[in-house]
Design a protein around this motif. Structure first.
Motif, PDB file in Angstrom:
ATOM      1  N   THR A   1       0.837  -1.198   0.000  1.00 51.02           N
ATOM      2  CA  THR A   1       0.000   0.000   0.000  1.00 51.02           C
ATOM      3  C   THR A   1       0.878   1.256   0.000  1.00 51.02           C
ATOM      4  O   THR A   1       0.833   2.070   0.931  1.00 51.02           O
ATOM      5  CB  THR A   1      -0.927  -0.030   1.225  1.00 51.02           C
ATOM      6  N   TYR A   2       1.676   1.373  -1.041  1.00 51.63           N
ATOM      7  CA  TYR A   2       2.637   2.473  -1.184  1.00 51.63           C
ATOM      8  C   TYR A   2       1.934   3.836  -1.167  1.00 51.63           C
ATOM      9  O   TYR A   2       0.911   3.982  -1.821  1.00 51.63           O
ATOM     10  CB  TYR A   2       3.391   2.301  -2.506  1.00 51.63           C
TER      11      TYR A   2
ATOM     12  N   PRO B   1      -6.558  -2.542  -5.298  1.00 52.36           N
ATOM     13  CA  PRO B   1      -6.114  -1.389  -6.091  1.00 52.36           C
ATOM     14  C   PRO B   1      -4.690  -0.948  -5.739  1.00 52.36           C
ATOM     15  O   PRO B   1      -4.273  -1.036  -4.586  1.00 52.36           O
ATOM     16  CB  PRO B   1      -7.104  -0.290  -5.724  1.00 52.36           C
ATOM     17  N   ALA B   2      -3.988  -0.448  -6.747  1.00 52.50           N
ATOM     18  CA  ALA B   2      -2.622   0.054  -6.520  1.00 52.50           C
ATOM     19  C   ALA B   2      -2.655   1.388  -5.782  1.00 52.50           C
ATOM     20  O   ALA B   2      -1.738   1.702  -5.021  1.00 52.50           O
ATOM     21  CB  ALA B   2      -1.898   0.225  -7.851  1.00 52.50           C
ATOM     22  N   SER B   3      -3.726   2.157  -6.008  1.00 51.65           N
ATOM     23  CA  SER B   3      -3.765   3.502  -5.440  1.00 51.65           C
ATOM     24  C   SER B   3      -4.290   3.479  -4.006  1.00 51.65           C
ATOM     25  O   SER B   3      -5.358   2.932  -3.728  1.00 51.65           O
ATOM     26  CB  SER B   3      -4.667   4.371  -6.334  1.00 51.65           C
ATOM     27  N   VAL B   4      -3.526   4.104  -3.099  1.00 46.81           N
ATOM     28  CA  VAL B   4      -3.996   4.107  -1.704  1.00 46.81           C
ATOM     29  C   VAL B   4      -5.254   4.941  -1.546  1.00 46.81           C
ATOM     30  O   VAL B   4      -6.083   4.635  -0.703  1.00 46.81           O
ATOM     31  CB  VAL B   4      -2.972   4.598  -0.657  1.00 46.81           C
ATOM     32  N   SER B   5      -5.399   5.974  -2.365  1.00 50.77           N
ATOM     33  CA  SER B   5      -6.611   6.786  -2.171  1.00 50.77           C
ATOM     34  C   SER B   5      -7.831   5.949  -2.571  1.00 50.77           C
ATOM     35  O   SER B   5      -8.886   6.041  -1.946  1.00 50.77           O
ATOM     36  CB  SER B   5      -6.508   8.132  -2.885  1.00 50.77           C
ATOM     37  N   ALA B   6      -7.687   5.108  -3.595  1.00 52.04           N
ATOM     38  CA  ALA B   6      -8.790   4.204  -3.957  1.00 52.04           C
ATOM     39  C   ALA B   6      -9.022   3.193  -2.831  1.00 52.04           C
ATOM     40  O   ALA B   6     -10.165   2.942  -2.420  1.00 52.04           O
ATOM     41  CB  ALA B   6      -8.477   3.490  -5.265  1.00 52.04           C
TER      42      ALA B   6
END
Ligand code: IMP
Length: 426
Positions: free
Chosen positions: A232-233, A356-361
């Motif tokens: 979770t970069y 998901p790759a995006s932490v905000s997602a």
């Protein structure tokens, strides 16, 4: 010869220490290949309870050589204290070897880790404050100092001078803090070099001369979801936690790795910041935390607790290529009337089944749960798979299906023998 990687499949603290300690009885080598003293591996065995941070969990097995591989960041001060503590309790650490290519954690790494966290304020990563991020950043920036360098006093002096000038400029001009003393660090690390010299060497030749029946364990640290590439970069650690890092961080080439054991807790925990879709900020979360004593081994921080996340678990199994899984802490659910598994996420009105790759997602993902009846009886003294209550077997089989991988071990308590061997690890 079998080479088996033992990998955390979630956000760390899955109980790898116990598994490695147990398997190490049959291992010739146990190799730590990533992380540093941010790791906290709890081991309970015939000698007592131990919290290891840097020393491989195989140290309790007299026939096992323990290796701190090139992929680890070593704080020599912490290492020497850990060795002394073990020695005082009768554990022999003379079978420890340290890769001359392992990077060292320097005093400015620890300082900068904490200053950077302060600067991140509300968006702090919640690091362990051990200097891990700055040390691995320096490795990539070619500003690192490796274990082999502190035993070459003249070379070390020259490199430290250049690097410390640069670090002090950052400390003074960016953070407005006092510079660190060259003489003090030089003296301290030269002294560490003298003491550690007998342990430091090229460790990449481990497989030479191994008999076909001799086993090597690659001991992972942290967990796949804290991996800087796939986790979770930026809420991750700074060295790879995946099975593929096992060969890179040990010097054992990847075609020699014969098995990958993924370790999952039957629920999820996380320490520090970052998204965790199944986190329970309620009484159930508190019950898991208190029943399982989910407090950090390294920092003592309360761990965030939640239901098993099948989306994350499937992702983790896929990117690691698990060949077997171990399920830990099944006994924690013994009294639970119902359990939940998160089978998908709701993201912005859509149901998704990927991580998901995006932490905000990921922060916006709402878990979708399947409810499962609990078994409501004690599993702590069960040692055979067929003796587990039917509902417990159904629960663990569900987890194995999610991970798409056969179960090898199930842990029903912290002691070495509180383990059910379902099938061999290979
Ligand atoms: P760092 O590795 O100290 O930089 O911390 C980065 C993130 O990884 C933070 O959220 C830590 O809490 C987490 N972390 C690091 N090591 C461990 C571990 O051994 N178990 C669980 N979380 C960890």
């Amino acid at each position: 010869m079998p080479v088996i990687a033992v990998i955390g499949a979630q956000w760390g603290d899955e109980g790898k220490g116990k598994i490695v300690d147990m398997l190490a009885e049959k291992a010739r080598y146990v190799v730590r290949f990533s992380g540093g003293d941010n790791a906290g591996h709890t081991v309970v065995n015939h000698l007592g309870q131990f919290a290891l941070h840097l020393i491989p969990s195989g140290i309790f097995s007299p026939q096992t050589t323990c290796v701190i591989g090139n992929g680890v960041a070593v704080n020599p001060d912490v290492l020497l204290k850990e060795m002394n503590q073990l020695n005082q309790r009768g554990v022999d650490t003379s079978r420890l070897i340290i890769s001359d290519r392992a990077h060292l954690i320097m005093p400015y790494h620890v300082l900068l880790d904490n200053l950077e966290e302060k600067l991140r304020a509300a968006r702090a990563i919640g690091t362990t404050g051990k200097g891990i991020g700055p040390a691995f950043a320096d490795k990539a920036a070619r500003l690192g100092i490796r274990a082999g360098e502190i035993i070459d006093v003249d070379g070390f002096r020259e490199r430290l001078r250049v690097i410390l000038d640069y670090k002090n400029a950052i400390l003074e001009r960016i953070y407005g803090t006092a510079p660190l003393s060259f003489d003090q660090i030089y003296r301290q690390y030269s002294e560490f070099g003298k003491i550690l010299k007998p342990y430091i060497r090229d460790t990449s030749d481990m497989l030479l001369g191994l008999r076909p029946d001799e086993m090597v364990l690659l001991e992972g640290a942290q967990g796949a979801l804290l991996d800087p590439d796939f986790g979770t970069y930026p809420y991750t650690t700074s060295s790879s936690c995946l099975a593929s890092a096992g060969s890179l961080g040990s010097g054992i080439c990847s075609n020699k790795v014969t098995g990958i054991l993924g370790v999952y807790k039957v629920y999820c925990t996380r320490v520090g910041g970052g998204p965790m879709p199944t986190e329970l900020k309620d009484e159930t979360g508190d019950t898991i935390r208190e029943t399982a004593h989910e407090y950090g081994t390294t920092t003592g921080r309360p761990r965030r607790c939640g239901w098993f996340d099948a989306v994350a678990a499937r992702f983790s199994s896929r990117i690691n290529g698990f060949t077997r899984i171990a399920l830990t802490r099944l006994d924690i659910f013994d009294a639970f009337p119902t359990l939940k598994i998160c089978t998908g996420y709701k993201l912005d009105g859509n149901v998704i089944d990927y991580f998901p790759a995006s932490v905000s997602a990921l922060e916006r993902c709402q878990p979708i749960y399947e409810e499962i009846p609990g078994w409501q009886s004690s599993t702590k003294n069960i040692r055979k798979y067929e003796d587990l209550p039917l509902k417990a077997r159904q629960y663990v089989e569900k987890l194995a299906n999610i991970a798409n991988c056969p179960i090898s071990l199930i842990c029903v308590g912290p002691e070495r023998d509180q383990t059910i061997e379902v099938r061999p690890i290979l």
